[in-house]
Design an enzyme around this catalytic site. Structure first.
Site, PDB file in Angstrom:
ATOM      1  CD  GLU A  91      -2.951   1.286   0.452  1.00 46.98           C
ATOM      2  OE1 GLU A  91      -2.729   1.027  -0.725  1.00 46.98           O
ATOM      3  OE2 GLU A  91      -4.059   1.666   0.866  1.00 46.98           O
ATOM      4  CB  THR A 146      -3.910   7.642  -3.153  1.00 48.22           C
ATOM      5  OG1 THR A 146      -5.008   6.854  -3.594  1.00 48.22           O
ATOM      6  CG2 THR A 146      -3.953   7.758  -1.642  1.00 48.22           C
TER       7      THR A 146
HETATM    8  N1  HSE Z   1      -7.316   7.498   4.156  1.00 48.54           N
HETATM    9  C1  HSE Z   1      -6.698   7.548   2.870  1.00 48.54           C
HETATM   10  C2  HSE Z   1      -6.828   8.967   2.314  1.00 48.54           C
HETATM   11  C3  HSE Z   1      -7.375   6.562   1.966  1.00 48.54           C
HETATM   12  O1  HSE Z   1      -7.891   9.556   2.471  1.00 48.54           O
HETATM   13  O2  HSE Z   1      -5.867   9.463   1.737  1.00 48.54           O
HETATM   14  C4  HSE Z   1      -6.830   6.537   0.571  1.00 48.54           C
HETATM   15  O3  HSE Z   1      -7.700   5.777  -0.258  1.00 48.54           O
END
Ligand code: HSE
Length: 331
Positions: A137, A191
């Site tokens: 991840e 992300t």
């Molecule tokens: N918690 C993480 C974010 C999840 O919001 O960046 C990424 O999918």
């Protein structure tokens, strides 16, 4: 050093998509969906280093070098720690695109380590597999580790991440009638970039409001109090920044709430938008209303309606050298 079950030649594992943050709990709350989800097939090969032999689905968007691929990196970390040789080939079946906010990279990482653990007759529990999946991840989040997607995909249900180092995941009780709609507009928002745009500092005033919402939301889940959940599904820290980057976000959220959703927000880092509802029927309606918003904006979208997936990742099939044996993961 662990030894492999030499009779197993191939394992197919599934790991579900996940909705994380759940409005108020940036990086600390998440839950798993029944669908979509990724499948990873891990096969023994006689010799040669680990490789990714095939990507089915979103083939062009993910790296196929083992170290740069979330599933490959997770399996590599597991294999090294367990003292195994690396004669494996990995086939990845992407059922959701990356950069959707549905935990696609986490699902592939989780399914990969679950499959290799099966070759060893499952010496590690799902919780013990978590740090390896996190190694995968890390790649998509720009080195900034968050465990919410991985924990939800692996364990299923609702989870809270109390700590990443050391990993400390708390499974949460939730009302069984909960259903969720996720609308995925076809826009890609990586992300790492969606984390980079966030403010590094927040005011104490905002922090207090967010803590109040998280505490109340978790209590709402625990007590099956839908009204408390409805009041708590607010995000005063992340949504104001990320919401602006997602075309149609405010309208889609409003459409979900008008159609009976308990709450609606950005799924993970977006662009997917979730609506948490008290029944499948409401979730269907909210989903259709959200999709109409994107139709009007001429943005293609997919809609998924699902209950919370209580099982998490699972083994779908184990192929032995001499026979085919289908089995379910006992967890
Ligand atoms: N918690 C993480 C974010 C999840 O919001 O960046 C990424 O999918």
């Amino acid at each position: 050093m662990r030894s492999l079950n030499e009779h197993i030649r191939e394992v197919r594992a599934f790991a579900p998509a996940s909705v994380t943050n759940v409005s108020c709990g940036f990086d600390v709350l998440g839950f798993a969906l029944n669908r979509p989800g990724d499948e990873v097939v891990v096969r023994r090969k006689k010799q040669g280093p680990m490789c990714i032999s095939r990507v089915v689905g979103d083939a062009n968007s993910i790296p196929t070098e083992v170290e740069r691929n979330t599933s490959g990196a997770a399996i590599l970390a597991f294999v090294k720690t367990m003292g195994l040789d690396d004669h494996f080939e990995i086939e990845i079946h992407k059922k959701m695109a990356i950069g959707t906010g549905l935990g696609s990279s986490a699902a592939s990482a989780v399914a990969g380590v679950l499959a290799v653990n099966q070759f060893l007759e499952r010496p590690l529990s799902k919780s013990e597999l978590l740090p390896f999946a996190l190694e995968g991840e890390k790649i998509t989040s720009g080195g900034d580790v968050h465990a919410d997607n991985v924990a939800a995909a692996l364990l299923g249900g609702f989870i809270a991440v109390r700590s990443v180092q050391p990993v400390d995941i708390i499974p949460l009780h939730y009302p069984s009638q909960l259903a969720c709609t996720v609308v995925h507009p076809h826009i890609e928002l990586p992300t790492a970039e969606m984390r980079r745009i966030l403010r590094e500092q927040i005011s104490l005033h905002d922090a207090v409001r967010q803590w109040g919402n998280i505490a109340a939301f978790v209590a709402g889940l625990q007590n099956e109090d839908l009204e408390v959940m409805r009041r708590s599904l607010n995000d005063v820290i992340i949504e104001p920044v990320r919401g602006k980057v997602i075309p149609g976000y405010e309208q889609a959220k409003e459409a979900a709430l008008k159609n009976g959703a308990l709450g609606s927000g950005i799924s993970g880092s977006g662009p997917s938008i979730f609506a948490l509802c008290d029944s499948q029927e409401v979730a269907q309606q909210a989903g259709q209303a959200m999709q109409r918003v994107f139709d009007e904006l001429q943005i293609q979208s997919d809609v998924y309606v699902s209950q919370v997936n209580a099982r998490g990742a699972e083994i779908l099939e184990v192929k032995r050298k001499d026979e085919r044996l289908k089995m379910k993961d006992e967890r």
